[in-house]
Structures are given as C-alpha cells and as structure tokens.
Design a protein around this motif. Structure first.
Motif, PDB file in Angstrom:
ATOM      1  N   THR A   1      -4.717   8.011  -9.616  1.00 34.74           N
ATOM      2  CA  THR A   1      -6.055   8.151  -8.194  1.00 34.74           C
ATOM      3  C   THR A   1      -7.098   7.195  -9.013  1.00 34.74           C
ATOM      4  O   THR A   1      -6.791   7.219  -7.100  1.00 34.74           O
ATOM      5  CB  THR A   1      -7.279   9.452  -9.019  1.00 34.74           C
ATOM      6  OG1 THR A   1      -6.396  11.182  -9.871  1.00 34.74           O
ATOM      7  CG2 THR A   1      -7.620   9.544  -7.935  1.00 34.74           C
TER       8      THR A   1
ATOM      9  N   ASN B   1      -6.386   0.694  -3.335  1.00 35.12           N
ATOM     10  CA  ASN B   1      -5.748   0.293  -1.982  1.00 35.12           C
ATOM     11  C   ASN B   1      -7.475  -0.294  -0.910  1.00 35.12           C
ATOM     12  O   ASN B   1      -7.611  -0.874  -0.024  1.00 35.12           O
ATOM     13  CB  ASN B   1      -6.555   2.364  -1.416  1.00 35.12           C
ATOM     14  CG  ASN B   1      -4.567   2.523  -0.888  1.00 35.12           C
ATOM     15  OD1 ASN B   1      -3.867   1.974  -0.145  1.00 35.12           O
ATOM     16  ND2 ASN B   1      -4.372   3.258  -1.911  1.00 35.12           N
TER      17      ASN B   1
ATOM     18  N   ALA C   1      -6.973  -4.102  -1.490  1.00 36.23           N
ATOM     19  CA  ALA C   1      -6.071  -4.754  -0.371  1.00 36.23           C
ATOM     20  C   ALA C   1      -6.253  -4.503   0.406  1.00 36.23           C
ATOM     21  O   ALA C   1      -6.639  -5.437   1.659  1.00 36.23           O
ATOM     22  CB  ALA C   1      -4.477  -3.843  -1.123  1.00 36.23           C
TER      23      ALA C   1
ATOM     24  N   VAL D   1      -7.517   9.360  -0.601  1.00 37.99           N
ATOM     25  CA  VAL D   1      -6.506   9.138  -1.620  1.00 37.99           C
ATOM     26  C   VAL D   1      -6.988  10.149  -2.590  1.00 37.99           C
ATOM     27  O   VAL D   1      -7.018  10.803  -3.350  1.00 37.99           O
ATOM     28  CB  VAL D   1      -7.150   7.865  -2.888  1.00 37.99           C
ATOM     29  CG1 VAL D   1      -7.015   8.458  -3.984  1.00 37.99           C
ATOM     30  CG2 VAL D   1      -6.935   6.748  -1.851  1.00 37.99           C
TER      31      VAL D   1
ATOM     32  N   GLY E   1       1.788   7.881   1.355  1.00 36.77           N
ATOM     33  CA  GLY E   1       1.318   6.764   1.078  1.00 36.77           C
ATOM     34  C   GLY E   1       1.630   6.751   3.285  1.00 36.77           C
ATOM     35  O   GLY E   1       0.444   5.659   3.476  1.00 36.77           O
TER      36      GLY E   1
ATOM     37  N   VAL F   1     -11.041   5.934   3.525  1.00 35.86           N
ATOM     38  CA  VAL F   1      -9.695   5.237   2.041  1.00 35.86           C
ATOM     39  C   VAL F   1      -9.830   6.448   1.088  1.00 35.86           C
ATOM     40  O   VAL F   1      -9.074   6.845   0.857  1.00 35.86           O
ATOM     41  CB  VAL F   1      -9.731   4.024   1.667  1.00 35.86           C
ATOM     42  CG1 VAL F   1      -8.674   3.502   1.046  1.00 35.86           C
ATOM     43  CG2 VAL F   1      -9.532   2.740   2.773  1.00 35.86           C
TER      44      VAL F   1
ATOM     45  N   ILE G   1      -5.045   4.339  -7.185  1.00 36.24           N
ATOM     46  CA  ILE G   1      -4.414   4.158  -5.898  1.00 36.24           C
ATOM     47  C   ILE G   1      -5.948   3.386  -5.251  1.00 36.24           C
ATOM     48  O   ILE G   1      -5.849   3.477  -4.000  1.00 36.24           O
ATOM     49  CB  ILE G   1      -3.980   5.739  -5.863  1.00 36.24           C
ATOM     50  CG1 ILE G   1      -3.100   6.010  -6.077  1.00 36.24           C
ATOM     51  CG2 ILE G   1      -3.616   5.412  -3.925  1.00 36.24           C
ATOM     52  CD1 ILE G   1      -2.392   7.590  -6.260  1.00 36.24           C
ATOM     53  N   LEU G   2      -6.645   4.361  -5.663  1.00 35.87           N
ATOM     54  CA  LEU G   2      -7.784   4.103  -5.312  1.00 35.87           C
ATOM     55  C   LEU G   2      -8.082   3.099  -4.946  1.00 35.87           C
ATOM     56  O   LEU G   2      -8.648   2.381  -3.645  1.00 35.87           O
ATOM     57  CB  LEU G   2      -9.124   5.075  -5.433  1.00 35.87           C
ATOM     58  CG  LEU G   2     -10.718   4.669  -4.729  1.00 35.87           C
ATOM     59  CD1 LEU G   2     -10.943   5.786  -3.844  1.00 35.87           C
ATOM     60  CD2 LEU G   2     -11.600   6.520  -5.908  1.00 35.87           C
TER      61      LEU G   2
ATOM     62  N   THR H   1       1.640   8.041  -6.745  1.00 39.03           N
ATOM     63  CA  THR H   1       1.675   9.352  -6.934  1.00 39.03           C
ATOM     64  C   THR H   1       2.200  10.505  -7.360  1.00 39.03           C
ATOM     65  O   THR H   1       2.812  11.409  -7.830  1.00 39.03           O
ATOM     66  CB  THR H   1       1.637   9.867  -5.231  1.00 39.03           C
ATOM     67  OG1 THR H   1       0.456   9.442  -4.766  1.00 39.03           O
ATOM     68  CG2 THR H   1       1.192  11.423  -5.374  1.00 39.03           C
ATOM     69  N   PHE H   2       3.604  10.206  -7.462  1.00 40.60           N
ATOM     70  CA  PHE H   2       4.918  10.633  -8.252  1.00 40.60           C
ATOM     71  C   PHE H   2       4.978  10.820  -8.813  1.00 40.60           C
ATOM     72  O   PHE H   2       4.860  11.627  -9.622  1.00 40.60           O
ATOM     73  CB  PHE H   2       6.884  10.256  -7.473  1.00 40.60           C
ATOM     74  CG  PHE H   2       7.462  10.762  -8.199  1.00 40.60           C
ATOM     75  CD1 PHE H   2       7.805  11.344  -7.438  1.00 40.60           C
ATOM     76  CD2 PHE H   2       8.330  10.242  -9.175  1.00 40.60           C
ATOM     77  CE1 PHE H   2       9.045  12.230  -7.621  1.00 40.60           C
ATOM     78  CE2 PHE H   2       9.372  10.802  -9.576  1.00 40.60           C
ATOM     79  CZ  PHE H   2       9.263  12.119  -8.914  1.00 40.60           C
TER      80      PHE H   2
ATOM     81  N   SER I   1       1.157   3.061  -3.895  1.00 39.64           N
ATOM     82  CA  SER I   1       0.976   4.930  -3.087  1.00 39.64           C
ATOM     83  C   SER I   1       1.505   6.110  -4.132  1.00 39.64           C
ATOM     84  O   SER I   1       1.288   6.639  -4.619  1.00 39.64           O
ATOM     85  CB  SER I   1      -0.141   4.810  -1.978  1.00 39.64           C
ATOM     86  OG  SER I   1      -0.674   3.951  -2.017  1.00 39.64           O
ATOM     87  N   SER I   2       2.905   6.060  -3.326  1.00 35.56           N
ATOM     88  CA  SER I   2       3.673   6.342  -3.207  1.00 35.56           C
ATOM     89  C   SER I   2       4.320   6.546  -4.836  1.00 35.56           C
ATOM     90  O   SER I   2       4.384   7.682  -5.322  1.00 35.56           O
ATOM     91  CB  SER I   2       4.877   6.034  -2.779  1.00 35.56           C
ATOM     92  OG  SER I   2       4.712   6.536  -1.337  1.00 35.56           O
TER      93      SER I   2
ATOM     94  N   CYS J   1       4.352  12.481  -1.803  1.00 33.48           N
ATOM     95  CA  CYS J   1       4.230  10.848  -2.012  1.00 33.48           C
ATOM     96  C   CYS J   1       4.294  10.275  -1.014  1.00 33.48           C
ATOM     97  O   CYS J   1       4.075   9.181  -0.956  1.00 33.48           O
ATOM     98  CB  CYS J   1       5.675  10.377  -3.490  1.00 33.48           C
ATOM     99  SG  CYS J   1       4.967  11.263  -5.065  1.00 33.48           S
TER     100      CYS J   1
ATOM    101  N   VAL K   1       0.959  -0.684   0.060  1.00 27.40           N
ATOM    102  CA  VAL K   1      -0.339  -0.110  -0.164  1.00 27.40           C
ATOM    103  C   VAL K   1       0.978   0.922   0.035  1.00 27.40           C
ATOM    104  O   VAL K   1       0.907   2.113  -0.733  1.00 27.40           O
ATOM    105  CB  VAL K   1      -0.703   0.259   1.316  1.00 27.40           C
ATOM    106  CG1 VAL K   1      -1.598   0.977   1.787  1.00 27.40           C
ATOM    107  CG2 VAL K   1      -2.075  -1.078   1.305  1.00 27.40           C
ATOM    108  N   PHE K   2       1.758   1.117   0.935  1.00 37.14           N
ATOM    109  CA  PHE K   2       2.567   1.762   0.933  1.00 37.14           C
ATOM    110  C   PHE K   2       3.412   2.606  -0.652  1.00 37.14           C
ATOM    111  O   PHE K   2       3.439   4.125  -0.524  1.00 37.14           O
ATOM    112  CB  PHE K   2       3.957   2.252   2.382  1.00 37.14           C
ATOM    113  CG  PHE K   2       4.928   3.612   2.329  1.00 37.14           C
ATOM    114  CD1 PHE K   2       4.069   4.773   2.927  1.00 37.14           C
ATOM    115  CD2 PHE K   2       6.066   3.524   2.004  1.00 37.14           C
ATOM    116  CE1 PHE K   2       5.734   6.029   2.972  1.00 37.14           C
ATOM    117  CE2 PHE K   2       7.422   4.524   2.349  1.00 37.14           C
ATOM    118  CZ  PHE K   2       6.181   5.919   2.425  1.00 37.14           C
TER     119      PHE K   2
END
Lengths: 461, 461
Positions: free
Chosen positions: A178, A185, A188, B102, B71, B98, A181-182, A161-162, A157-158, B67, A153-154
């Motif tokens: 977006t 998460n 998961a 996001v 996370g 969640v 990631i949604l 995002t980057f 997502s990071s 980022c 997840v960490f």
C-alpha cells in the motif's frame, strides 16, 4: 342575545380554560413521565455501556496503557514539530512524522515493527523508483514524458495491487505494498510540478524514519506487549482449556446421565465449554505468528524462534477440539438410560482415560510454559494408551444385557469410541509439541529423578 | 645440475602448467556446471512462481480486473491533478486525493464504501473538532494554548485508541478512528503555525471527497464485486460442500471397510474433504458480512438485507462440519472388520440417511440460490427424520453376532450414532435457512405443484 352570549361566553371560557388546563397538565405530566423514562433509559444504557468499557480495561490493563502510549507518542511528535523551525505549515513534510506514528503504532511490538519496517522500506524503494522513472521521463522529451509517467503509474499500481493476492506476499508485505503504491504515485505525480524531487524523497524518508523511531521507542520501552509472548501464552492457555474440557465433559456425562437433558445443558460449566475457545482461536494464532517473526530476541525467545511451528500445535489442538465437540453432543443426547450395570462397568474407564488425557495435556502445557523438555510425558502417554486399550477390552466384555439393549447403550458406546479417538488426537498434539521442544531453543529438562519418582508412585498405587 | 634442473624445470613446468590447466578446466567446468544448475534451479523456481501467479489470476479473473481498476482510478486522479492549476506541488492538498484512492480502493464495493464513508466522516468530525479546540486555545492566551493543544492531543488520541478495543466499534469504525486521530493531530498540530486553518480543513475534505468519488465510480461502474453477493455465494457453496461431504464420506466408509487404512486415506477425494472448507470459512464470512451492510441495494439484495443472519447459517454449518470431521476419523479407524451380516444389515440405512441429509442440504442450497422459499424441504426433512428412526430401529434389531463381537462393530455403531447426530444438525441448518427465507426479502415459492408431484412419486415408489 348579548347577555346569553355573554353568559355563554362566561360559561364557555372558564370551562374551556379548565379543560385546556386539564389537558395541559396531563400533557405536561405525560411529557415529564416520558422524559423521566427516557432519561432513566438513557442512564441505564450509558451505565451499561460504561460497565462494558470498564470491563475491557479491567480485564486487560495493558490496553489502557497502550492508549496512553499512543497519546504519549503523538505528544512527543508534536513537541518535535513545535521545536523545529524547519517545518512550516501542513505543507511541510513534518506531517509525515505525525501520520507515521498514527498509522504504525500497534498494540504489539511485532505489529509496530511490521508496519514500521514495511513503511520505511516501501517508501525508500518507491521513492527511488519514482525518481528514476521521472528522470527518464524528463530526458525523453516534452511529448513522451506524459505517456511514460501515466503508463508507469497504471502498470506499477496494477502489478503491485495484484501481488497482494499472492498469500505469501500478503501475509508479510501487505502494508508495505500500500505504502509503495502511495509513495510512488505521490512522487511520480507531484514530480511533474516540483523540481526538488530528490529533496522531497529524502525529506519524506527522514520524517518517516523519525516517526518510526519515536513510535518504536515508546512501544518497546514502556511496558511492551510482545506478539510472540502472546502466542506462547495463547497456546498454553488452549492446552489447559482442552485438558479441563475433556475431564469435565466426561464427568458431566457420567454425572448427568439419567437426569433431564435441559438441566444437563444448563449445568454445562465454562470449563466444559473451553474447547470452543480453541475452535475459535485460529485467526488470533495466525496473526500473532505473522507478527511474532518481526520481533527481535526478547525474554526467553530468540529472533529465530520457530513461531510457524506453533501454528501446527494450534491445528492439532483444533483437531482434538472437533472430537470433544462431538463428545459434548453425546451428553445431551436423548433416550440415554443405559442399564446401571453397563454404566458402572464402563464409567471407571471413562473417568480414568479422560483424566489421563487431561494429565498429558497439562504436562505438556507445563513443559511448554517452562520451555523445558518434559521427561515424564512419554510415560504419561504410555499410561494413556494403556488405559485406552483397557477401555477396548472392557467394551469387548460388556455384560450381556448391554448388548441386548443396544439403543439405550448407544450413546455410552459412542462416548467410548470418541474418547479413544480423542486420546489418539491428544497424542498428535503431544507429537507437535515434542517437535518444537526438541529444537535447540528448548532445554532438556533435568527430570530423570521426577520420572523415577513418578514410576515409583504409580507402582506403589 | 643446470641441465638436470633445466630438464627438471622443463619437465616440471609443463607438468605444472598442465596440472594448472587441468585444475583450471575442472574449476571452469565445475563453475559452469554450478552456474547451469543455478540457472535451471532459478528457472524452475521462477516458472513455478509464475504458474502459481497465473493460477491466481485464472481462477478468479475478477482479481486481474480489480488491479486494472486500481490502475485506472489512479490514472484518473493523476489527470485531475495535472489539469488543475490550483494544486501546486506535493505540498498542495491534491495529494490527499491520490492518497485516498490508494487507501480506499478495495476488492469489494462494500470494502470501498466502508473505507470511503469512514474516511469522509472522520475527516469532517476531526477537522471541526480540531478547529474548535484550536480556536479555543488561541482565545485563551499565549501561555495556556500550548497546554490546551497538548492535552487535547493526548486525551483525544488515547480515548479514540481505546474505543478501538470495543468490538462493536472495531467492526464498523476501525478505519474511521485511525483517520479521526490522524486528521485531528494534523490540524491541531499544524494549526499552530498555519493561519488558514478553516481553508485547510475545507480543502482536505474536498480533495478526499473527490478521491472517494473517483474511487467509488470506478469500483461500482466497472465489473463491481459485491461483498453481499460473495457472502451469498459462499453460503451456497458451503451448503453444497457439506451435502457432498456427507454422502461421499459414508460411501467411502462402506466401500473401504475391510480394505487397508492407508489406501482408504489416500483415496479420500476432494469431495469428502469439502467439510474442511466449511470449517475454515468463519473469517471470510465475518468480514464479508461486515462489509456487505455498507452496500446499497444491488441485484436481488436490498439495502437492509439480513446479512448478520447469514452468519448464523455459517455457525450451524460449522456445527454440522465438526460432526462430519469425527465421522471421517471413524473411516480411518483400525481393526474394523465387522461381520458382513452386520455391515449389510446397516449399510442400506447409512446410505439412505446420508443421501437424505445430502438431499435436504442441496434443496436448501437451491432455495437459497433462487431466494425462494422451498416448499419441498419440509417433506425432505420429514423423510430424513424417518430414516434416522429406521436406523435406530435397525440398530435395536442387530443380529446377535454383532453384539457378541462389539469391538469389531464399534466403528460401525459409532458411525450410526454420528450419522443420527449429523441429521439433527442438518435440521439445525435448515432451521436457520428457513429463518432467513421467511423474511420479506425472500419470495414464497410457487411449488405446491412440485410438492404434490413429489408426494405422488414417493407413494408410487
């Protein structure tokens, strides 16, 4: 004492009550006045706001239609929701369909397609990935599964995002990331408790697809607004604005010289200010070009229409508009009383050159509108260049009195210099437009006749 | 025949096989070469992409930190999710937390606040409204409830969508309106089946609040990026860019005159091109100003800091940049061999005026950075005006040979005209900056001493 106090009381009470009454009536009347004032204020504000809102709808009725379309799409989803006993409560996955319609429905078809395709693809990818990682986590045992899930997840997502900071990805897949990631998460994290992960991913994907289908159907079938067509029209509109702006600015300049500056500023018509619209349309052009490439073939535009090239025309037009801006400031310059002889000497060339520039821009606007190569534009550009040279010659042969009072003629000379520069920048615009019209999606104009006619007319004139 | 055929065979077979082998080896080697080429191509592309990505992170490490923050916030929400037995499965309302993290987490604090507050308020309003309408629909009986619910979905969605076309609402509440439509539809539609509507609305609101809290805490506590500070720095950066651009453009102009144009163009440094950054920063300024007003008091900026005023400075700077753009085109003009006497006559004033403009801009950039009123700027502006007047006088007393060869001196004269215009536009920028620095949030500089020192120095010089 009693009588006197009684008298006093008698006197006091009525006088007090009358004072009270008086203050009450004044208070009441002032409150009433205040209320009336408030109501009239409110009414005028509300009517002003209503007029503004009405104007938005009246200026572009497609906006009103768009709102109806959104309402219709949502009503359709509700019907779908009511008629299927499969979906129970808000916990059911049917709400994803409602959510999809709300989020995906955009003003242009390109916008809806961009969001819809991004959403569907991202949901599928993220769902599959989350399912895989979850399966791996469960296989790895009771202690490590927390770590694997948490770390994934960490990290994901990071990283996702980057990736939004990379311009090429941002313009095409911002919304998709977006959603990635949604979904990742949700699946998961929730998967930790729900056993039927695969079913969940399937359902989410299915309902989203249903939502997107309803959304796109309504968007395309009922009075569609194509981002590509909007961009095409914006470019044409801006070409015409530039054409009018050049001609009107010079006309204003020659007409108003010698009169007061304030008047001159006041009289500057909306036509003169057209170049400002060109200066401010970069953001619209960029966003429309980004959305247009998601659109399928429609009307005269194929799927692979060179939308990115349109941005080059936009840049060339802004390059030209900067110069018109400077030219405009020359008009409102103070201490400009050039000798009449100088003014008359140059005015004819200014008018001619500006109208040549204007003609060239109008011609390419027409050629662009009809999506046909113009055969007369080369001839017009040649004319424009010749006039620019004539202007230079005229400058060289300025009457002696002009050079003697250089300060008075300075604005006039600057106008000449800027006009020559503008004519060069107009050529730049023509080159960009020709670059596009030479592509296969534009047809060669059958205008050889017209060209000959034009030449005949010009030689006669 | 047999022997010969055998011989033939013997000859044929080896030669055939050797040919085969040969073609096989050439095929293999060409495949290998192709693979190597492909791999090296791929490698160079990947490394190029990696370098670009690395550069994005290295240029602004805050992006990398952002980022990590996203996370972290998602990991925190997951922990929250795991530790509460209240939330069961994806059907539970915990997924809203969640989802909120996001969608709400943005690069700047202002962005997160804008989205968070919009989301919370819109959810509350839409939830209450949907609950009310649903209650009304149930009360009205079995036949009319369908109609009431359907009509309310259609009408409210349409009206809310239309309100997004009103610019004032669009800039502040765009996201809120999306969430309003979403929540209203979810509650109104789902309510048809679920009895515990009130609980649903409560839960949705609670989990969204939890999501927003986690989001904002991480966003503000760990290395916050304030939209206001970004805007403040952008304005300072653009002021400095303009200052350098003016000085360098004129330096380039005087240095390169007489040399070839191509060289001149090549040598135009990044400093000269600084004005282009100013021309292109309208979109960033607008969006930062919109986000900044959601931010609470931070650092030197109060809650009511006049962010909208910053846009006026931006507009004035662009007004100035347009003129620099025209000035820049004068450098690259052809046929500019003005007589040396003319050049020398004017060059000193050009250098002086451009450096005065540059000084004024740098001074207001410094005053803006320190958020103190500058007391020396008035003096510098006065100097700049005087120099502009000196330039005008110098133009009036141009040597005779200059006016005789007007075509050769045309670019030089245009430069003069544009420089004077630029100095006037710089004054416009100064006025806008002074308009802000005179507000209470800026302190009066204790620079009377400095002013006196400056004057003493200038009188000595």
């Amino acid at each position: 004492m009693v009588a006197s106090s009684g008298f006093e009381l008698q006197v006091t009470v009525p006088s007090g009550s009358s004072v009270k009454l008086e203050t009450e009536t004044t208070l009441l009347s002032s409150v009433a006045a205040w209320m009336r004032c408030l109501i009239s204020n409110l009414r005028s504000k509300v009517s002003k706001f209503a007029r503004r809102v009405w104007k938005i709808g009246a200026d572009d009725p497609r906006k009103v239609i768009h709102c109806m379309k959104v309402g219709l799409a949502l009503a359709l989803v509700s019907v779908f929701y009511y008629t299927r006993p499969l979906y129970e409560g808000v916990g059911g996955t049917a709400m994803w369909a409602v959510m999809t319609v709300v989020v995906v429905f955009e003003f242009t078809v390109g916008g809806s397609l961009y969001k819809g395709l991004n959403r569907a693809t991202a949901t599928l990818c993220a769902g599959a990935l989350a399912f895989g990682i979850h399966w791996l986590a469960i296989k790895s045992g009771k202690t490590t599964d927390h770590i694997i899930l948490g770390a994934s997840v960490f990290v994901l997502s990071s990283v996702a995002t980057f990736s939004r900071f990379i311009p090429a990805i941002k313009t095409r897949f911002d919304y998709g990331i977006t959603i990635f990631i949604l979904t990742f998460n949700l699946v998961a994290v929730s998967g930790y408790r729900v056993e039927q992960l695969l079913t969940l991913v399937q359902w989410r994907f299915c309902t989203i697809t249903i939502g997107i289908s309803i959304c796109l159907t309504v968007c395309v079938v009922i009075r569609p607004v194509w981002a590509g067509e909007e961009l095409h029209n914006l470019i044409i509109c801006n070409l015409e604005r530039l054409a009018e702006s050049i001609a009107e600015t010079v006309a204003e300049c020659l007409k108003e010289e010698g009169s007061t500056t304030a008047e001159c500023k006041q009289k500057s018509t909306s036509k003169v200010q057209g170049y400002k619209g060109v200066l401010n349309s970069k953001a619209s052009e960029d966003s429309l070009a980004n959305l247009a490439r998601w659109e399928p073939s429609h009307g005269r535009f194929s799927f692979q229409h060179p939308w990115r090239q349109y941005l080059k025309i936009g840049a060339a037009m802004r390059h030209c508009a900067y110069c018109i801006e400077s030219l405009n400031s020359c008009i409102s310059m103070e201490n400009q009383q050039p000798p009449d002889s100088v003014k008359n000497h140059l005015a004819v060339f200014y008018t001619k050159l500006s109208s040549e520039c204007s003609k060239v821009l109008k011609e390419i606007a027409n050629s662009f509108r009809s999506m046909k190569r113009s055969s007369s534009v080369d001839y017009l550009v040649e004319e424009m260049k010749n006039t620019a040279e004539e202007l230079q010659t005229a400058l060289s042969s300025l009457p002696q009195e002009a050079t003697a009072v250089i300060m008075e003629t300075l604005p006039l000379i600057t106008v000449a210099s800027l006009l020559i520069e503008i004519s060069q920048r107009v050529e730049g615009v023509v080159d960009e437009v020709k670059g596009i019209t030479s592509l296969s999606c534009f047809k060669a104009a059958d205008r050889e006749k017209l060209k000959l006619q034009n030449k005949a007319i010009s030689t006669m004139a």
